[in-house]
Motif scaffolding. Structure first.
Motif, PDB file in Angstrom:
ATOM      1  N   ARG A 220      -3.663  12.847  -4.614  1.00 54.83           N
ATOM      2  CA  ARG A 220      -4.835  13.709  -4.792  1.00 54.83           C
ATOM      3  C   ARG A 220      -4.845  14.851  -3.774  1.00 54.83           C
ATOM      4  NH1 ARG A 220      -8.717  10.099  -4.271  1.00 54.83           N
ATOM      5  NH2 ARG A 220      -9.040  10.465  -2.038  1.00 54.83           N
ATOM      6  N   ASN A 221      -4.559  14.533  -2.512  1.00 53.76           N
ATOM      7  CA  ASN A 221      -4.672  15.534  -1.453  1.00 53.76           C
ATOM      8  C   ASN A 221      -3.435  16.416  -1.284  1.00 53.76           C
ATOM      9  OD1 ASN A 221      -7.342  14.936  -0.384  1.00 53.76           O
ATOM     10  ND2 ASN A 221      -6.488  12.980   0.231  1.00 53.76           N
ATOM     11  N   PHE A 222      -2.247  15.886  -1.600  1.00 58.37           N
ATOM     12  CA  PHE A 222      -1.026  16.662  -1.387  1.00 58.37           C
ATOM     13  C   PHE A 222      -0.534  17.384  -2.641  1.00 58.37           C
ATOM     14  CE2 PHE A 222      -0.617  13.540   2.120  1.00 58.37           C
ATOM     15  CZ  PHE A 222      -0.564  14.448   3.174  1.00 58.37           C
ATOM     16  N   MET A 223      -0.964  16.925  -3.806  1.00 54.86           N
ATOM     17  CA  MET A 223      -0.482  17.550  -5.036  1.00 54.86           C
ATOM     18  C   MET A 223      -1.612  18.063  -5.929  1.00 54.86           C
ATOM     19  SD  MET A 223       2.823  17.476  -4.773  1.00 54.86           S
ATOM     20  CE  MET A 223       3.438  17.761  -6.423  1.00 54.86           C
ATOM     21  N   CYS A 224      -2.526  17.194  -6.318  1.00 55.08           N
ATOM     22  CA  CYS A 224      -3.531  17.565  -7.321  1.00 55.08           C
ATOM     23  C   CYS A 224      -4.486  18.654  -6.841  1.00 55.08           C
ATOM     24  CB  CYS A 224      -4.323  16.323  -7.739  1.00 55.08           C
ATOM     25  SG  CYS A 224      -3.374  15.145  -8.707  1.00 55.08           S
ATOM     26  N   LYS A 225      -5.094  18.456  -5.693  1.00 57.10           N
ATOM     27  CA  LYS A 225      -6.069  19.446  -5.213  1.00 57.10           C
ATOM     28  C   LYS A 225      -5.416  20.788  -4.904  1.00 57.10           C
ATOM     29  CE  LYS A 225      -9.380  17.939  -2.489  1.00 57.10           C
ATOM     30  NZ  LYS A 225     -10.094  17.191  -1.406  1.00 57.10           N
ATOM     31  N   PRO A 226      -4.246  20.821  -4.241  1.00 55.21           N
ATOM     32  CA  PRO A 226      -3.599  22.125  -4.044  1.00 55.21           C
ATOM     33  C   PRO A 226      -3.223  22.815  -5.349  1.00 55.21           C
ATOM     34  CG  PRO A 226      -2.714  20.528  -2.499  1.00 55.21           C
ATOM     35  CD  PRO A 226      -3.572  19.768  -3.464  1.00 55.21           C
ATOM     36  N   LEU A 227      -2.729  22.076  -6.349  1.00 51.84           N
ATOM     37  CA  LEU A 227      -2.383  22.684  -7.631  1.00 51.84           C
ATOM     38  C   LEU A 227      -3.619  23.217  -8.357  1.00 51.84           C
ATOM     39  CD1 LEU A 227       0.301  20.181  -8.995  1.00 51.84           C
ATOM     40  CD2 LEU A 227       0.663  22.603  -8.489  1.00 51.84           C
ATOM     41  N   LEU A 228      -4.713  22.489  -8.224  1.00 50.32           N
ATOM     42  CA  LEU A 228      -5.961  22.943  -8.837  1.00 50.32           C
ATOM     43  C   LEU A 228      -6.439  24.229  -8.168  1.00 50.32           C
ATOM     44  CD1 LEU A 228      -8.133  22.211 -10.941  1.00 50.32           C
ATOM     45  CD2 LEU A 228      -9.337  20.986  -9.131  1.00 50.32           C
ATOM     46  N   ARG A 229      -6.340  24.271  -6.860  1.00 46.22           N
ATOM     47  CA  ARG A 229      -6.787  25.441  -6.093  1.00 46.22           C
ATOM     48  C   ARG A 229      -5.863  26.645  -6.301  1.00 46.22           C
ATOM     49  NH1 ARG A 229      -6.970  22.985  -1.808  1.00 46.22           N
ATOM     50  NH2 ARG A 229      -4.923  23.514  -0.945  1.00 46.22           N
ATOM     51  N   GLU A 230      -4.560  26.416  -6.336  1.00 50.09           N
ATOM     52  CA  GLU A 230      -3.585  27.506  -6.392  1.00 50.09           C
ATOM     53  C   GLU A 230      -3.341  28.025  -7.808  1.00 50.09           C
ATOM     54  OE1 GLU A 230      -0.157  25.696  -4.709  1.00 50.09           O
ATOM     55  OE2 GLU A 230      -1.035  25.449  -2.712  1.00 50.09           O
ATOM     56  N   ALA A 231      -3.390  27.138  -8.804  1.00 49.18           N
ATOM     57  CA  ALA A 231      -3.002  27.553 -10.155  1.00 49.18           C
ATOM     58  C   ALA A 231      -3.940  27.071 -11.252  1.00 49.18           C
ATOM     59  CB  ALA A 231      -1.586  27.060 -10.453  1.00 49.18           C
ATOM     60  N   GLY A 232      -5.018  26.397 -10.905  1.00 52.12           N
ATOM     61  CA  GLY A 232      -5.958  25.917 -11.914  1.00 52.12           C
ATOM     62  C   GLY A 232      -5.390  24.809 -12.783  1.00 52.12           C
ATOM     63  N   ILE A 233      -4.448  24.026 -12.218  1.00 49.66           N
ATOM     64  CA  ILE A 233      -3.831  22.928 -12.971  1.00 49.66           C
ATOM     65  C   ILE A 233      -4.533  21.618 -12.619  1.00 49.66           C
ATOM     66  CG2 ILE A 233      -1.710  21.619 -13.373  1.00 49.66           C
ATOM     67  CD1 ILE A 233      -0.139  24.142 -12.633  1.00 49.66           C
TER      68      ILE A 233
END
Length: 528
Positions: free
Chosen positions: A126-139
């Protein structure tokens, strides 16, 4: 391929052991292998999972910039292969991370994140992949709890240390079917395009999951390859396997050798590549062994008189004549192609008569060199390289797997069982038996994890694999290249080892995921 020093050091300080209870129940392995042939058929297995498979959402929370859902469902694996998994594993738990508002109504990308070794619960992904991807690319992201991990860990299991080899096959089967449940759920929620990713073991599980989805899907396997067999037989992880336990069980129960071994699908390309590697790597040692053989006539006569075959035939005749037990299924001319392997065995046999049995006599430099070279080569054989001695046999579409296995067994006995003087080299017969158990491990791992045994993803251009050039956990040498298994897939390399890539290159993993979804968006003819 050289291994990263960090990989070797990191693994050496860990005391954990895997598969401490052995291979698993023979009947379970047989059921798993039969079911593997079912789940590798995408058209068939997709129909086994209803699109409206029951899922329970138990939490739905909205935070300042994202939405979190948590839910669970019964693993379909337990339905289709009952009474094979622990009770704790049967319920699949997942967490979903979505934006509070999508930027585009017709573009709602979601990526499923599968766990690597030791990745328990949700927080790390959640903290190393999901949240950064959501923040950076809306994924958006879905995090599926791994079978045997976190809330699905059996009570008597210590950390990530699976008890049986069969457990990892159960894990893979569960994740393949559970991923289908979540992909169907996403489509029902109007989410897409879809993707799947994972690191290390999670990367390979992601590859398996993608093979069963009948539509284009973004796939980003990180720090994995075309098979997981080398992980447990060649990489630094092989030192964490209790080979004494596995060896004892393998030779104590005939069912492993007589039934399960014959169920294994031989990946001929990998066996041939490994054989080529063996010949190339040890050709210089073969030459050295020839040079070290005695050329004095009286020593030759002494050798011929002492060395007898099992039928009492002088060694000179045995080594000069064609093996009377030649394999009838071997392709014409194949034996000539592999003369260097026979030459190696013959050199060993001839050498066995040049060293006196008097232990009090000091050995000459030449004799010491013979032993050194012999041990060097035999160490390679014992280190999971036995398949390198497998001759390329005549292929036929109607040739059953058990026949191919018998041919492989024949060649293994021909070179290892009869021609290598293990007593001369200080190698006990037990070590040869250990090597056979390791070869069995390679075979069953290839059966259940080699990507050639599964369907090819619908659109391989959406595959971006990330590999470490000095990966000590996932060896690639002698194994089919991922791009050969899946033509059109892209492979990117990071100049480091497995541990270094995990610690320092998370941004590269995320960038590959973002690039994959951009490709999917373009293929859907969506405007940027």
């Amino acid at each position: 391929m050289s291994y990263s020093s960090l990989d070797q050091i990191y693994r050496s300080i860990l005391l954990s052991k895997y598969f401490v209870k052995g291979w698993g129940k023979p009947d379970s392995l047989k059921r798993l292998f039969k079911f593997r042939r079912i789940i590798s058929n995408r058209d068939y297995i997709y129909k086994l999972i209803p699109k409206d498979y029951p899922i329970t959402i138990e939490k739905d929370e909205v935070w300042s910039d994202y939405r979190v859902l948590e839910g669970h469902f019964r693993s379909p694996f337990d339905i289709h292969l009952p009474n094979i998994m622990p009770e704790e594993v049967k319920k699949a738990h997942f967490q979903v991370i979505l934006p509070t508002k999508w930027k585009e109504e017709n573009y709602k990308p979601v990526c499923l994140h599968l766990a690597g070794t030791g990745d328990h619960y949700f927080w790390k992904r959640r903290n190393f992949m999901c949240k950064p991807l959501l923040r950076e690319a809306g994924i958006g992201g879905i995090i599926l709890e791994n079978p045997f991990y976190g809330s699905r860990k059996p009570e008597d299991q210590v950390r990530s240390n699976l008890h049986n080899v069969s457990d990892i096959f159960v894990m893979g089967g569960c994740l393949m079917l559970e991923s289908l449940v979540l992909f169907n759920w996403c489509e029902q929620q109007g989410l897409g395009p879809l993707g799947v990713t994972g690191l290390s073991m999670g990367g390979h599980m992601a590859s398996l999951a993608a093979t069963n989805w009948p539509k284009p899907i973004v796939l980003v396997p990180c720090l994995s390859w075309s098979t997981a067999s080398g992980v447990f037989t060649e990489g630094v992880m092989s030192g964490a396997i209790p080979w004494d336990v596995l060896n004892y069980q393998y030779f104590s129960d005939d069912i492993y050798r007589e039934e399960i071994r014959k169920m294994v699908t031989i990946i001929e390309d990998d066996a041939f590549k490994a054989g080529q590697h063996f010949i190339k790597k040890y050709s210089d040692k073969i030459d050295n062994l020839q040079n070290l053989q005695p050329d004095q006539q009286h020593e030759k006569e002494k050798s011929d008189s002492n060395l007898k075959s099992s039928n009492g035939i002088p060694a000179s005749e045995v080594l000069s004549s064609k093996d009377p037990g030649s394999c009838p299924l071997m392709a014409e001319g194949d034996e000539k192609k592999h003369d260097s392997v026979d030459l190696l065995a013959k050199s060993f046999a001839a050498m066995s008569n040049t060293i006196e049995t008097d232990t009090e006599r000091e050995k000459t430099d030449a004799e010491k060199e013979k032993e050194r070279l012999g041990k060097d080569i035999l160490d390679s054989l014992a280190d999971s390289k036995l398949q390198m001695l497998t001759y390329k046999v005549k292929s036929s579409s109607d040739q059953p797997a058990d026949v191919k296995r018998e041919v492989q067994d024949y060649q293994l006995r021909k070179v290892v069982g009869r021609k290598l003087p293990f007593s001369l080299l200080g190698i006990s017969p037990a070590k040869v038996r250990d090597a056979e158990a390791m070869q069995f491990m390679r075979g069953i791992m290839d059966e259940c994890t080699h990507l050639k045994n599964f369907s090819v993803p619908v659109d391989t251009s959406l595959i971006i694999a990330i590999c470490a050039t000095e990966d000590g956990y996932v060896p690639r040498e002698g194994v089919t290249h991922l791009a050969d298994v899946w033509p059109g897939a892209e492979v990117r390399y990071i100049n480091t080892g497995h541990v270094g890539a995990y610690l320092l290159h998370q941004t590269a993993f995320r960038q590959a995921i973002k690039d994959g979804f951009l490709r999917a968006k373009e293929k859907l003819n969506m405007p940027h």
